[in-house]
Scaffold this motif. Sequence first.
Motif, PDB file in Angstrom:
ATOM      1  N   TYR A   4       0.836  -1.186   0.000  1.00 18.33           N
ATOM      2  CA  TYR A   4       0.000   0.000   0.000  1.00 18.33           C
ATOM      3  C   TYR A   4       0.875   1.241   0.000  1.00 18.33           C
ATOM      4  N   ASN A   5       0.524   2.196  -0.855  1.00 21.18           N
ATOM      5  CA  ASN A   5       1.326   3.405  -0.986  1.00 21.18           C
ATOM      6  C   ASN A   5       0.703   4.627  -0.328  1.00 21.18           C
ATOM      7  N   THR A   6      -0.613   4.681  -0.259  1.00 17.76           N
ATOM      8  CA  THR A   6      -1.309   5.822   0.332  1.00 17.76           C
ATOM      9  C   THR A   6      -2.374   5.285   1.271  1.00 17.76           C
ATOM     10  N   ARG A  23      -0.767   0.385  13.896  1.00 15.12           N
ATOM     11  CA  ARG A  23      -1.041  -0.698  12.942  1.00 15.12           C
ATOM     12  C   ARG A  23      -0.851  -0.211  11.510  1.00 15.12           C
ATOM     13  N   ALA A  24      -1.321   1.000  11.230  1.00 15.60           N
ATOM     14  CA  ALA A  24      -1.172   1.567   9.886  1.00 15.60           C
ATOM     15  C   ALA A  24       0.303   1.746   9.534  1.00 15.60           C
ATOM     16  N   ILE A  25       1.095   2.206  10.484  1.00 18.11           N
ATOM     17  CA  ILE A  25       2.534   2.381  10.234  1.00 18.11           C
ATOM     18  C   ILE A  25       3.195   1.038   9.984  1.00 18.11           C
ATOM     19  N   ASN A 102      -6.325   9.536  -3.367  1.00 15.98           N
ATOM     20  CA  ASN A 102      -6.091   8.275  -4.077  1.00 15.98           C
ATOM     21  C   ASN A 102      -5.610   7.170  -3.130  1.00 15.98           C
ATOM     22  N   ALA A 103      -6.248   7.061  -1.981  1.00 16.47           N
ATOM     23  CA  ALA A 103      -5.865   6.065  -0.984  1.00 16.47           C
ATOM     24  C   ALA A 103      -6.097   4.657  -1.520  1.00 16.47           C
ATOM     25  N   ASP A 104      -5.180   3.765  -1.206  1.00 16.86           N
ATOM     26  CA  ASP A 104      -5.396   2.366  -1.565  1.00 16.86           C
ATOM     27  C   ASP A 104      -5.690   1.504  -0.336  1.00 16.86           C
ATOM     28  N   LEU A 105      -5.730   2.136   0.849  1.00 14.47           N
ATOM     29  CA  LEU A 105      -6.125   1.450   2.076  1.00 14.47           C
ATOM     30  C   LEU A 105      -6.651   2.489   3.064  1.00 14.47           C
ATOM     31  N   ILE A 106      -7.710   2.120   3.773  1.00 18.37           N
ATOM     32  CA  ILE A 106      -8.224   2.919   4.880  1.00 18.37           C
ATOM     33  C   ILE A 106      -8.092   2.058   6.125  1.00 18.37           C
ATOM     34  N   VAL A 107      -7.437   2.584   7.158  1.00 16.21           N
ATOM     35  CA  VAL A 107      -7.296   1.873   8.423  1.00 16.21           C
ATOM     36  C   VAL A 107      -8.147   2.615   9.442  1.00 16.21           C
ATOM     37  N   VAL A 108      -9.175   1.946   9.943  1.00 18.05           N
ATOM     38  CA  VAL A 108     -10.147   2.581  10.834  1.00 18.05           C
ATOM     39  C   VAL A 108     -10.270   1.776  12.122  1.00 18.05           C
ATOM     40  N   GLY A 130     -19.816   1.542  -0.027  1.00 14.08           N
ATOM     41  CA  GLY A 130     -19.532   2.544  -1.044  1.00 14.08           C
ATOM     42  C   GLY A 130     -18.064   2.896  -1.177  1.00 14.08           C
ATOM     43  N   VAL A 131     -17.207   2.252  -0.411  1.00  7.36           N
ATOM     44  CA  VAL A 131     -15.777   2.546  -0.503  1.00  7.36           C
ATOM     45  C   VAL A 131     -15.175   1.794  -1.687  1.00  7.36           C
ATOM     46  N   LYS A 132     -14.200   2.399  -2.322  1.00  7.98           N
ATOM     47  CA  LYS A 132     -13.591   1.812  -3.516  1.00  7.98           C
ATOM     48  C   LYS A 132     -12.207   1.240  -3.238  1.00  7.98           C
ATOM     49  N   THR A 133     -11.852   1.097  -1.989  1.00 12.31           N
ATOM     50  CA  THR A 133     -10.522   0.637  -1.626  1.00 12.31           C
ATOM     51  C   THR A 133     -10.594  -0.375  -0.495  1.00 12.31           C
ATOM     52  N   ASP A 134      -9.483  -0.972  -0.168  1.00 13.83           N
ATOM     53  CA  ASP A 134      -9.426  -1.902   0.957  1.00 13.83           C
ATOM     54  C   ASP A 134      -9.625  -1.129   2.255  1.00 13.83           C
ATOM     55  N   VAL A 135     -10.230  -1.816   3.234  1.00 14.63           N
ATOM     56  CA  VAL A 135     -10.431  -1.241   4.549  1.00 14.63           C
ATOM     57  C   VAL A 135      -9.941  -2.251   5.587  1.00 14.63           C
ATOM     58  N   LEU A 136      -9.148  -1.770   6.525  1.00 14.65           N
ATOM     59  CA  LEU A 136      -8.714  -2.588   7.638  1.00 14.65           C
ATOM     60  C   LEU A 136      -9.353  -2.041   8.901  1.00 14.65           C
ATOM     61  N   ALA A 137     -10.129  -2.875   9.579  1.00 14.46           N
ATOM     62  CA  ALA A 137     -10.769  -2.485  10.835  1.00 14.46           C
ATOM     63  C   ALA A 137      -9.894  -2.995  11.970  1.00 14.46           C
TER      64      ALA A 137
END
Length: 140
Positions: A4-6, A23-25, A102-108, A130-137
């Motif tokens: 993941y780049n963004t 976790r995101a880092i 242009n995120a390719d991952l959302i960490v929530v 409705g999200v267009k990218t991967d999501v990590l909960a």
Amino acid sequence: MQSYNTILVPIDVYSDYNVVVERAISIAGNSHKLHLLYVAYPQTNMEPYGFFLEKDFSQEVREQALRQLKDVAAKHDIPYSHVNVEIGSPADEIHHVAEKINADLIVVGTHGQSGLRLLLGSTANAVLHGVKTDVLAVKV
């Protein structure tokens, strides 16, 4: 495994967010890939003739949150240019910022209890739709 780049990391600066940022880092391998986001609900005032947005109060909330996000960014070596504060619906603003950068991952972060909505929390659940990218909960 996909690289993941963004990575967008929406956090609540007024709750426990460290595990989410860490976790995101660890996934990014480089804190410069992270974009921090705090979303505040717009403040309204009810008058006899309707609802009015409290612009001064919303600006104060934005400035306070920005200061706190910059502290988080400094602690984790995240560039200040990757710090965002928005006013609006959290899920909508998360979707908007994810698209904008242009995120390719959302960490929530999530607050697990029971059931899908309770497991993810209402914001995390809404982000998934409705999200267009991967999501990590990440469980907080």
